[in-house]
Design a protein around this motif. Structure first.
Motif, PDB file in Angstrom:
ATOM      1  N   LYS A 104      -1.534  -4.316   1.381  1.00 18.85           N
ATOM      2  CA  LYS A 104      -2.882  -4.102   0.837  1.00 18.85           C
ATOM      3  C   LYS A 104      -3.885  -3.834   1.958  1.00 18.85           C
ATOM      4  O   LYS A 104      -4.783  -2.990   1.816  1.00 18.85           O
ATOM      5  CB  LYS A 104      -3.317  -5.312   0.007  1.00 18.85           C
ATOM      6  CG  LYS A 104      -2.529  -5.474  -1.294  1.00 18.85           C
ATOM      7  CD  LYS A 104      -2.976  -6.711  -2.056  1.00 18.85           C
ATOM      8  CE  LYS A 104      -2.241  -6.861  -3.380  1.00 18.85           C
ATOM      9  NZ  LYS A 104      -2.655  -8.083  -4.117  1.00 18.85           N
ATOM     10  N   LYS A 105      -3.726  -4.527   3.070  1.00 19.34           N
ATOM     11  CA  LYS A 105      -4.629  -4.313   4.200  1.00 19.34           C
ATOM     12  C   LYS A 105      -4.452  -2.906   4.763  1.00 19.34           C
ATOM     13  O   LYS A 105      -5.434  -2.231   5.118  1.00 19.34           O
ATOM     14  CB  LYS A 105      -4.370  -5.360   5.282  1.00 19.34           C
ATOM     15  CG  LYS A 105      -5.343  -5.281   6.452  1.00 19.34           C
ATOM     16  CD  LYS A 105      -5.121  -6.431   7.428  1.00 19.34           C
ATOM     17  CE  LYS A 105      -6.124  -6.366   8.577  1.00 19.34           C
ATOM     18  NZ  LYS A 105      -5.925  -7.488   9.545  1.00 19.34           N
ATOM     19  N   LEU A 106      -3.202  -2.456   4.850  1.00 16.67           N
ATOM     20  CA  LEU A 106      -2.930  -1.106   5.347  1.00 16.67           C
ATOM     21  C   LEU A 106      -3.594  -0.054   4.465  1.00 16.67           C
ATOM     22  O   LEU A 106      -4.105   0.959   4.954  1.00 16.67           O
ATOM     23  CB  LEU A 106      -1.420  -0.870   5.400  1.00 16.67           C
ATOM     24  CG  LEU A 106      -0.958   0.526   5.856  1.00 16.67           C
ATOM     25  CD1 LEU A 106      -1.413   0.813   7.281  1.00 16.67           C
ATOM     26  CD2 LEU A 106       0.565   0.641   5.740  1.00 16.67           C
ATOM     27  N   LEU A 107      -3.616  -0.293   3.169  1.00 17.29           N
ATOM     28  CA  LEU A 107      -4.187   0.678   2.238  1.00 17.29           C
ATOM     29  C   LEU A 107      -5.676   0.921   2.484  1.00 17.29           C
ATOM     30  O   LEU A 107      -6.197   1.991   2.139  1.00 17.29           O
ATOM     31  CB  LEU A 107      -3.989   0.211   0.792  1.00 17.29           C
ATOM     32  CG  LEU A 107      -2.569   0.300   0.238  1.00 17.29           C
ATOM     33  CD1 LEU A 107      -2.520  -0.291  -1.159  1.00 17.29           C
ATOM     34  CD2 LEU A 107      -2.079   1.741   0.234  1.00 17.29           C
ATOM     35  N   GLU A 108      -6.342  -0.053   3.085  1.00 21.41           N
ATOM     36  CA  GLU A 108      -7.776   0.095   3.343  1.00 21.41           C
ATOM     37  C   GLU A 108      -8.062   1.292   4.246  1.00 21.41           C
ATOM     38  O   GLU A 108      -9.152   1.868   4.188  1.00 21.41           O
ATOM     39  CB  GLU A 108      -8.323  -1.186   3.982  1.00 21.41           C
ATOM     40  CG  GLU A 108      -8.253  -2.408   3.069  1.00 21.41           C
ATOM     41  CD  GLU A 108      -8.654  -3.686   3.782  1.00 21.41           C
ATOM     42  OE1 GLU A 108      -9.056  -3.588   4.975  1.00 21.41           O
ATOM     43  OE2 GLU A 108      -8.567  -4.779   3.184  1.00 21.41           O
ATOM     44  N   SER A 109      -7.095   1.676   5.051  1.00 22.42           N
ATOM     45  CA  SER A 109      -7.297   2.792   5.978  1.00 22.42           C
ATOM     46  C   SER A 109      -6.704   4.109   5.473  1.00 22.42           C
ATOM     47  O   SER A 109      -6.788   5.131   6.152  1.00 22.42           O
ATOM     48  CB  SER A 109      -6.667   2.463   7.334  1.00 22.42           C
ATOM     49  OG  SER A 109      -5.252   2.338   7.214  1.00 22.42           O
TER      50      SER A 109
END
Length: 295
Positions: A104-109
């Motif tokens: 989910k954190k990766l998706l922020e970028s």
């Protein structure tokens, strides 16, 4: 043979130690760079171009990721899929909560926005499929990926057949596992330390044999990959300690085994069956194979 000389346990039973060892392995094998290059150069022609168009303009491309980890490979594949399919529904099966958070954190970028819907399932494949069967709702997908995750299923043969059953007509299944000609497999075969209820030492040849038995057509593509294991032979090098554990899939091999057994394992790891020498570097054969089934 080997188990009598060990008082340690499988990495599968120690998630914290697994994470540490995997981090070293990923760095020294350039794992993510190799996968990213493969996704950019091979994936479009062997997967994206083979996928049939969805039945109508309003339908999403339904994809399923099994053991998606922190999402690096998934996101690379989605980027390529979006070039052909403007709307995607992605079901993510990942049993580790911290991996889902990392994904989910990766998706922020990534900036996928509303083009991709995510259905997060903190489950193994076996848990997910059992649940689907109980309610008699087997969902169909246009694309399914199982990337280095089939080591953890209960029954490899039934899983592969069930995955194919979950494909839409014209759908594609991508399975990636260590090559049956890799140093990894030769090491595991020589020292079968841990294969238990949570982890099975399988290779790409096992997958191909199952497909051949059931007369299911497939395409197999081998990807060369190497791991720099030089640090495993440097006294006091902590990366070497962790990498040795990862390659053998055990916890604290050096601490929990006799010195003679550790020496035997290390000698075989650097031998010609597993490794080539490039100057001062020892490069372990980390080849893997992508096996692709189109329904």
């Amino acid at each position: 043979m080997a188990s009598s000389k060990l008082t340690t346990k499988s990495l599968t039973h120690d998630p914290s130690h697994y994470a540490k060892t995997f981090s070293v392995y990923a760095r020294l094998s350039a794992k993510y760079q190799v996968l990213a290059t493969w996704t950019d150069t091979v994936f479009p022609s062997v997967i994206v171009d083979k996928l049939s168009p969805v039945s109508n303009a309003e339908e999403k491309l339904n994809i399923l990721g099994i053991g998606s980890g922190t999402g690096g490979m998934d996101c690379n594949m989605i980027t390529q899929l979006l070039k052909k399919f403007p709307s995607i529904a992605n079901t993510v099966l990942e049993p580790a909560a911290d991996h889902i958070e990392g994904y989910k954190k990766l998706l922020e970028s990534k900036g996928f926005g509303s083009d991709v819907d995510f259905n997060w399932r903190q489950q193994t494949w076996d848990e997910y499929y059992k649940e689907c069967k109980q309610v008699n709702q087997i969902k169909k997908f246009h694309f399914i990926s199982a990337i280095h995750s089939l080591y953890y299923v209960e029954d490899l043969e039934s899983t592969i057949l069930d995955l194919i059953n979950c494909l839409e007509e014209g759908g594609v299944l991508l399975m990636i596992a260590v090559s049956d000609d890799s140093g990894f497999w030769r090491l595991w075969k020589r020292f079968p330390m841990f294969a238990d209820d949570l982890y099975r030492q399988i290779n790409s040849g096992d997958i191909r044999r199952i497909l051949d038995t059931h007369q299911i057509g497939y395409k197999a593509i081998t990807q060369e990959s190497r791991v720099d294991i030089t640090c495993c032979y440097e006294d006091g090098n902590q990366d070497g300690v962790l990498l040795t554990d990862f390659l053998n899939h055990v916890v604290n091999l050096r601490e929990c085994s006799s010195q003679s057994f550790v020496d035997e394992v290390l000698s075989y790891m650097r031998g010609e069956d597993c490794t080539v020498q490039n100057g001062d570097q020892l490069l372990f054969n980390n080849d893997w194979q992508a096996i692709i089934v189109t329904k």
